[in-house]
Design a protein around this motif. Structure first.
Motif, PDB file in Angstrom:
ATOM      1  N   ASN A  36       0.828  -1.208   0.000  1.00 15.11           N
ATOM      2  CA  ASN A  36       0.000   0.000   0.000  1.00 15.11           C
ATOM      3  C   ASN A  36       0.862   1.257   0.000  1.00 15.11           C
ATOM      4  O   ASN A  36       0.707   2.157   0.818  1.00 15.11           O
ATOM      5  N   TYR A  37       1.795   1.283  -0.924  1.00 20.56           N
ATOM      6  CA  TYR A  37       2.626   2.475  -1.130  1.00 20.56           C
ATOM      7  C   TYR A  37       2.708   2.730  -2.623  1.00 20.56           C
ATOM      8  O   TYR A  37       2.407   1.846  -3.429  1.00 20.56           O
ATOM      9  N   ASN A  38       3.129   3.947  -2.964  1.00 21.10           N
ATOM     10  CA  ASN A  38       3.174   4.320  -4.376  1.00 21.10           C
ATOM     11  C   ASN A  38       4.596   4.135  -4.899  1.00 21.10           C
ATOM     12  O   ASN A  38       5.519   4.828  -4.477  1.00 21.10           O
ATOM     13  N   LYS A  63       2.026   8.108 -11.765  1.00 21.79           N
ATOM     14  CA  LYS A  63       1.618   8.170 -10.351  1.00 21.79           C
ATOM     15  C   LYS A  63       0.479   7.187 -10.093  1.00 21.79           C
ATOM     16  O   LYS A  63       0.493   6.442  -9.111  1.00 21.79           O
ATOM     17  N   ALA A  64      -0.497   7.199 -10.987  1.00 19.17           N
ATOM     18  CA  ALA A  64      -1.646   6.299 -10.807  1.00 19.17           C
ATOM     19  C   ALA A  64      -1.185   4.844 -10.882  1.00 19.17           C
ATOM     20  O   ALA A  64      -1.603   3.988 -10.088  1.00 19.17           O
ATOM     21  N   TYR A 140       9.175  -0.858 -15.220  1.00 22.99           N
ATOM     22  CA  TYR A 140      10.063  -0.930 -14.044  1.00 22.99           C
ATOM     23  C   TYR A 140       9.224  -1.140 -12.772  1.00 22.99           C
ATOM     24  O   TYR A 140       9.586  -1.922 -11.903  1.00 22.99           O
ATOM     25  N   MET A 141       8.104  -0.483 -12.704  1.00 25.16           N
ATOM     26  CA  MET A 141       7.244  -0.656 -11.520  1.00 25.16           C
ATOM     27  C   MET A 141       6.492  -1.984 -11.596  1.00 25.16           C
ATOM     28  O   MET A 141       6.388  -2.714 -10.614  1.00 25.16           O
ATOM     29  N   HIS A 142       5.991  -2.278 -12.781  1.00 27.68           N
ATOM     30  CA  HIS A 142       5.190  -3.495 -12.934  1.00 27.68           C
ATOM     31  C   HIS A 142       6.019  -4.742 -12.635  1.00 27.68           C
ATOM     32  O   HIS A 142       5.557  -5.678 -11.979  1.00 27.68           O
TER      33      HIS A 142
END
Ligand SMILES: Cc1cc2nc3c(=O)[nH]c(=O)nc-3n(C[C@H](O)[C@H](O)[C@H](O)COP(=O)(O)OP(=O)(O)OC[C@H]3O[C@@H](n4cnc5c(N)ncnc54)[C@H](O)[C@@H]3O)c2cc1C
Length: 567
Positions: A36-38, A63-64, A140-142
């Protein structure tokens, strides 16, 4: 005396209650889960890179996506997809061949998320400033959630430049490859609005040397580009065998050629390629990798006959770039886990993150992670700027250098981050074992380490200007740090001697990567990061393991920059 246990005495004193209610201890000094962090907002270096490399327009989208990627429910999908073993069904219960792989629904959910967010398509459907950079940031995030399923996402993305070599063939496929949706059904592609693409090059007798391929292509009618062939042979590694079509290398009369082979024939019958078995892998387990036999599989030639390698290399260049993103992402997630743990864990009276020796290790891990990401994002910008000759040359050389270096640096980074967490870092309910087992894969597939070094030499030989472009970019940082200046000058000097250059290739490529990373950090990162990088990587300070940053390093500043603040 009655010794029988009285579980619920009516009027116990405090000591008796503790004993009978089995209140053994209070749980404390354990960090909360990192969830639960961005992933975007809690990654300062990534945000800076996105701005710097030209993708500011994608900020809101990133961001989303960062919030979605960091949600506990999304993170749980990664665990589910890995904990549930894949099952190969070669036949249905009536004996028909089906070649179906059963995945946990979480795998499909992750695939849906990737495809709906355009990780396979966005730079092709919306090219221009920052397109590759924005996609790389998202990938990179995924990939930090779960890396294995990214394999078919990458291959689908990477297939576009190769398929373009046969425009009339591309026409029938491109729109469905680029559709931002995911359809996992095992049905003819003609019934699908979106499709996925895999690749099948490697055979038993040779992977790096695909010229040794023995699979044969027989023309159905007329020979040549765009024409139909039937393929007979085998493939030793075919990842994501549920893809709707594959780019395959096979020997035609005119030599090794590239073909597009669908799972199903246009008449709706199953194409004649069969999965023999699934590979049993150290990591990357949520992704199916298989051994396949082709028994007259219908396929169409892509590109010129006998030019299979140059045709498929367009795809391979893209997959190599994604290996850089994936390994950078693995390092980022490992670092986030390690810093988060140490921020919430005390040992000998102080938080681990405040203890000098742990600070040295964490800061060192942070340098490695940021350097990998900064390098990757710079290459992404070069990919966006292929119309500029300097950028084209830079991307050509920086891709094998970066693929080699970043992927190779990842396993030890994962191991060291795991150790920061201590015993719990080894447990399967922590993401660290998965990151560790995933870590060698990117270095080995899509051209293993030596092959990348040899490709670097090939680029230098074919286009010597690539080296000028590389050094021109690196030299942008000249004059800011004497250690960097010396390192760069020595490296340039060493290229003057081409004697036994193959034997020395790893040494040269290592140093090219370090020079570029140093240059990027000096110019763009926090002063503490750049200083520590130069001190620890660009001069011989001794010590081979992480945690060798010299005295005077502002480790606290480096760690603060890298630590997600959660809980
Ligand atoms: C999990 C996984 C999934 C895969 N999925 C696919 C897929 O979907 N499709 C596909 O086509 N392939 C796939 N592969 C295969 C992969 O691309 C090959 O394993 C890889 O290219 C290496 O080929 P090889 O295994 O035949 O090793 P080899 O070619 O035998 O190489 C062995 C070692 O020798 C080194 N080497 C090779 N040539 C030289 C040289 N001239 N000088 C010095 N060193 C050299 C290599 O760097 C390597 O370290 C997958 C592999 C893995 C591990």
């Amino acid at each position: 005396m009655n010794t029988a246990r009285q579980p619920y005495p009516k009027t116990p004193d405090i000591g008796e209650a503790d004993r009978f209610l089995a209140t053994t201890h209070e749980v404390f000094n354990q960090p909360s889960a990192l969830e639960n962090y961005n992933l975007f907002e809690q990654d300062t270096a990534l945000q800076e890179a996105v701005h710097r490399e030209g993708a500011s327009a994608a900020l809101n989208d990133l961001k989303a996506f960062g919030a979605l990627a960091g949600a506990a429910d999304t993170i749980a999908l990664g665990f589910l997809a890995n904990n549930n073993k894949l099952v190969l069904h070669t036949h249905d219960r009536f004996g028909h061949r089906i070649d179906d792989v059963e995945f946990h629904p979480a795998y499909h959910e992750l695939m849906r998320m990737a495809f709906e967010n355009g990780l396979h398509s966005s730079p092709w459907t919306n090219p221009g400033k920052g397109a590759h950079v924005a996609r790389a940031a998202k990938y990179y995030m995924h990939s930090q959630i779960e890396a294995a399923h990214c394999c078919p996402v990458t291959m689908t993305f990477a297939a576009i430049p190769s398929i373009h070599k046969q425009p009339e063939l591309a026409k029938g496929w491109e729109q469905r490859i680029l559709a931002n949706s995911y359809d996992p059904r095992n049905i003819p592609d003609s019934q699908k609005a979106s499709v996925t693409i895999g690749m099948a090059m490697t055979e038993k007798q040779g992977g790096s040397d695909v010229r040794a391929n023995s699979t044969k292509a027989f023309a159905v009618g007329t020979e040549g580009p765009g024409q139909a062939y039937e393929l007979v042979g085998h493939k030793w590694f075919v990842s994501a065998p549920m893809c709707d079509a594959f780019l395959v290398l096979a020997q035609a009369r005119g030599g090794l050629s590239c073909f597009l082979m669908p799972r199903w024939r246009p008449d709706g019958s199953k194409n004649a390629w069969q999965i023999q078995q699934l590979k049993s892998k150290i990591g990357n387990v949520a992704n199916a990798s298989s051994e396949v036999e082709l028994r007259g599989a219908l396929a169409w030639m892509v590109g010129e006959e006998g030019r299979g390698v140059p045709t498929i290399i367009e795809m391979v260049a893209m997959t190599r770039f994604d290996c850089m993103i994936g390994s950078s992402a693995g390092m980022r997630q490992a670092l986030a886990q390690a810093t988060h743990h140490c921020r919430h864990r005390s040992v000998f009276g102080d938080r681990l993150i405040d203890q000098p020796l742990m600070q040295n290790v964490l800061a060192d891990l942070a340098l490695e992670s940021e350097a990998a990401m900064a390098y990757t994002m710079r290459v992404a910008r070069a990919m966006d700027n292929q119309h500029i000759e300097q950028e084209r040359l830079l991307a050509r050389l920086a891709t094998p250098v970066g693929k080699y270096w970043i992927c190779k640096r990842t396993p030890n980074h994962a191991y060291e981050a795991m150790e920061c967490i201590g015993g719990s870092g080894v447990m399967e309910d922590c993401i660290m074992p998965r990151l560790f087992r995933e870590s060698p894969v990117n270095a080995i597939w899509e051209g293993s380490g030596n092959v990348q070094c040899l490709d670097t030499l090939r680029a230098l030989q074919k286009e010597p200007e690539t080296l000028d472009a590389f050094f021109k970019e690196a030299a942008e940082a000249k004059g800011a740090d004497h250690r960097f200046d010396r390192f760069l000058a020595q490296l340039q000097n060493d290229f003057a001697d081409t004697g036994d250059i193959q034997y020395r290739a790893r040494n040269l490529v290592d140093r090219m990567a370090l020079a570029m990373q140093g240059s990027l950090l000096i110019r763009h990162s926090d002063k503490a990061v750049a200083d520590a990088f130069c001190a620890s990587r660009l001069q011989d300070a001794g010590g081979m393991n992480y945690g060798n940053l010299p005295s005077g390093t502002d480790a606290a500043a480096i760690i603060k920059r890298a630590t997600p603040v959660v809980g």
